[in-house]
Design a protein around this motif. Structure first.
Motif, mmCIF file in Angstrom:
data_model
loop_
_atom_site.group_PDB
_atom_site.id
_atom_site.type_symbol
_atom_site.label_atom_id
_atom_site.label_comp_id
_atom_site.label_asym_id
_atom_site.label_seq_id
_atom_site.Cartn_x
_atom_site.Cartn_y
_atom_site.Cartn_z
ATOM 1 N N ASN A 1 9.859 -1.420 -6.849
ATOM 2 C CA ASN A 1 8.442 -1.205 -6.553
ATOM 3 C C ASN A 1 7.779 -2.433 -5.920
ATOM 4 O O ASN A 1 6.561 -2.458 -5.756
ATOM 5 C CB ASN A 1 7.682 -0.844 -7.834
ATOM 6 N N LYS B 1 10.447 -3.778 -12.376
ATOM 7 C CA LYS B 1 11.014 -2.760 -11.493
ATOM 8 C C LYS B 1 11.010 -3.293 -10.058
ATOM 9 O O LYS B 1 10.009 -3.210 -9.333
ATOM 10 C CB LYS B 1 10.198 -1.468 -11.582
ATOM 11 N N LYS C 1 1.298 2.965 -2.399
ATOM 12 C CA LYS C 1 1.314 3.601 -3.713
ATOM 13 C C LYS C 1 0.824 2.616 -4.751
ATOM 14 O O LYS C 1 1.072 1.420 -4.639
ATOM 15 C CB LYS C 1 2.729 4.082 -4.077
ATOM 16 N N GLU C 2 0.159 3.113 -5.759
ATOM 17 C CA GLU C 2 -0.402 2.247 -6.795
ATOM 18 C C GLU C 2 0.668 1.474 -7.549
ATOM 19 O O GLU C 2 0.442 0.350 -7.993
ATOM 20 C CB GLU C 2 -1.236 3.083 -7.773
ATOM 21 N N GLU C 3 1.860 2.069 -7.703
ATOM 22 C CA GLU C 3 2.902 1.395 -8.480
ATOM 23 C C GLU C 3 3.557 0.240 -7.712
ATOM 24 O O GLU C 3 4.272 -0.576 -8.292
ATOM 25 C CB GLU C 3 3.980 2.389 -8.943
ATOM 26 N N TYR C 4 3.334 0.172 -6.411
ATOM 27 C CA TYR C 4 3.869 -0.952 -5.642
ATOM 28 C C TYR C 4 3.021 -2.199 -5.899
ATOM 29 O O TYR C 4 1.811 -2.113 -6.104
ATOM 30 C CB TYR C 4 3.877 -0.629 -4.150
#
Length: 512
Positions: free
Chosen positions: A374, A371, A449-452
């Motif tokens: 992200n 992704k 953010k954790e997803e980054y």
């Protein structure tokens, strides 16, 4: 009994004392004055943090634009009989006298920018706590003021006892956040944060005054005022903001720098894709400042004078604080920001520019299911370039020979052999400011953010070209070299653009 005076002994003693004083003068005082001559040249100018310092003809006579600085230096010179303190211009030889100068150059300059005398561009908001800048951060559910500050180490993640006082008299307490790369130094870079009430955040303009109180019930006379920058609020819309695509942040610039190297760095980085540069100037020459001011008038460069308002040690001239300031300063202004020195370039292998490289990289990663939306940071492995392999042109026209001679003056064009091994530790990054909370010098410290995440770029796609002697530290090997002529893709544009700039500066011969 009358005591007989021994004139012969007195005369011999006097001669011995005279001889000893003469030897002392010849061995110590004269070399000291000669060392002074090494440091000071008539009419030579240097810039400390952006303020010009003209070095006069007499040793010790330093003339500054700032009266308080000048008076401090005069007092230091007047105390010379009891305590010798001499400034050393970076790049000059060390004095031959051992033990004469115990204080480092940094310490001397900390003396004449002592915060208790003059804050310059730092504000002492509490004892030993110095704020450089402040920014409005609305990337979370709650808005915050982020203050870039320097303070003694060991105050991580606790309340400061300081309060932000907003224009409606609402107050919130500041919290310390000690950043990761302080290297056990006495002073550290902190991000001080205070929550902004929602009613205030809705009206936060481009530049907002903020009062900092030493306690919750302190009288206004004890407040310290700083300015808070809201990059989103400075413009009415994204179109009006005209966000740049790429920018480069250069941490504290100091020492003896060849202006040609500086122009080469800016011009090659522009060819790669950067449209803006932020330089933090700690102590640079008049020629370097002239180059920076030239680009600043064109809107290409922002010069941030950089004073370190602490006497005790801080890592590498406060590099981490400069990185933190530049990250927040580019938030909502530039999409992507590179953080590197002037002898470093992020160079794609197949694609000529950062834009085309990222387009290719995203296609490659998307096909693997990554992704790309992200990605917070792109991280590049580095290789050292240090051996020049260009031979002089033969059997070619005079015009081609002249171009070859010009090209040999550029480190990025004349050095085409690099270390075979790439360093996975001495890396540099290209970051999205809106997705990063804290950025280390060589790694992503904390995303918002954790997803980054941080994407490790493979050297066959792009790498960091580091033009300096190979350093055998960490995971680096300096034994094997390979040919790498990637930078030669820019040779014609780079030479022509640099020569044009130097001609406009009207000092080409001095620089090359």
């Amino acid at each position: 009994m009358v005591r007989v005076i021994n004139f012969k002994r007195i005369i011999i003693t006097g001669l011995c004392v005279y001889i000893l004083l003469t030897v002392y003068f010849l061995l110590f005082i004269v070399p000291m004055d000669q060392a002074d001559g090494q440091y000071k040249e008539t009419g030579h100018s240097w810039h400390h943090g952006g303020k010009r310092i003209d070095v006069a003809e007499k040793p010790g006579d330093v003339v500054s634009e700032d009266n308080s600085v000048n008076s401090r230096l005069k007092r230091l010179h007047a105390e010379r009989t009891t305590k010798l303190v001499k400034p050393k211009i970076p790049g000059t030889p060390r004095p031959t006298r051992l033990g004469t100068i115990r204080r480092r150059t940094d310490d001397l300059f900390q003396e004449f920018v002592k915060p208790s005398k003059q804050h310059l561009n730092f504000t002492e908001i509490a004892p030993q706590v110095f704020a450089f800048s402040a920014f409005f951060d609305d990337r979370y559910g709650t808005s915050y003021v982020r203050v870039v500050a320097i303070a003694p180490s060991g105050r991580a993640k606790r309340n400061t006892g300081l309060y932000c006082v907003f224009n409606n008299n609402d107050t919130t307490e500041m919290v310390y956040y000690e950043t990761c790369e302080n290297h056990l130094q006495a002073n550290a870079y902190y991000m001080l944060s205070c929550a902004v009430p929602e009613s205030v955040a809705m009206k936060f303009d481009g530049i907002n005054p903020l009062a900092i109180a030493p306690s919750k019930n302190a009288s206004p006379s004890r407040y310290k005022l700083i300015s808070v920058i809201n990059n989103r609020g400075r413009f009415g819309s994204d179109n009006e903001r005209q966000m740049g695509r790429f920018a480069v942040c250069i941490p504290p610039l100091f020492g003896k720098i060849n202006p040609l190297r500086l122009v080469e760095f800016i011009e090659l980085s522009r060819l790669l894709g950067s449209n803006h540069f932020t330089f933090y100037t700690y102590f640079v020459s008049e020629d370097v400042m002239r180059v920076l001011k030239y680009y600043e008038r064109q809107g290409v460069v922002t010069v941030m004078p950089w004073y370190i308002p602490v006497k005790k040690r801080i890592w590498y001239k406060g590099q981490s604080a400069a990185v933190g300031d530049c990250l927040l300063r580019n938030m909502h202004v530039n999409h992507l920001v590179a953080f590197n020195d002037i002898d470093e370039f992020i160079v794609p292998r197949s694609n000529k520019t950062w834009s085309s490289f990222l387009e290719y990289l995203h296609q490659q990663q998307s096909s693997k299911g990554v992704k790309t939306g992200n990605i917070a940071v792109y991280r590049f492995k580095s290789a050292f370039f240090e051996v020049s392999t260009h031979a002089k042109a033969q059997n070619v026209s005079m015009e081609q020979q002249r171009f070859q001679l010009n090209m040999d003056k550029f480190v990025s064009l004349s050095r085409t052999r690099r270390t075979k091994r790439f360093s996975r530790i001495r890396t540099k990054m290209l970051a999205y400011p809106t997705r990063v909370f804290e950025l280390g010098i060589h790694h992503l410290s904390k995303q918002i953010k954790e997803e980054y995440f941080c994407l490790e770029v493979q050297p066959d796609v792009a790498s960091l070209h580091h033009y300096r002697m190979c350093d055998r530290v960490y995971d680096m090997s300096c034994d094997e070299y390979v040919e790498d002529r990637t930078a030669l893709n820019f040779k014609y544009s780079l030479v022509n653009n640099t020569v044009r700039v130097l001609k406009q500066l009207k000092s080409t011969e001095d620089f090359v």
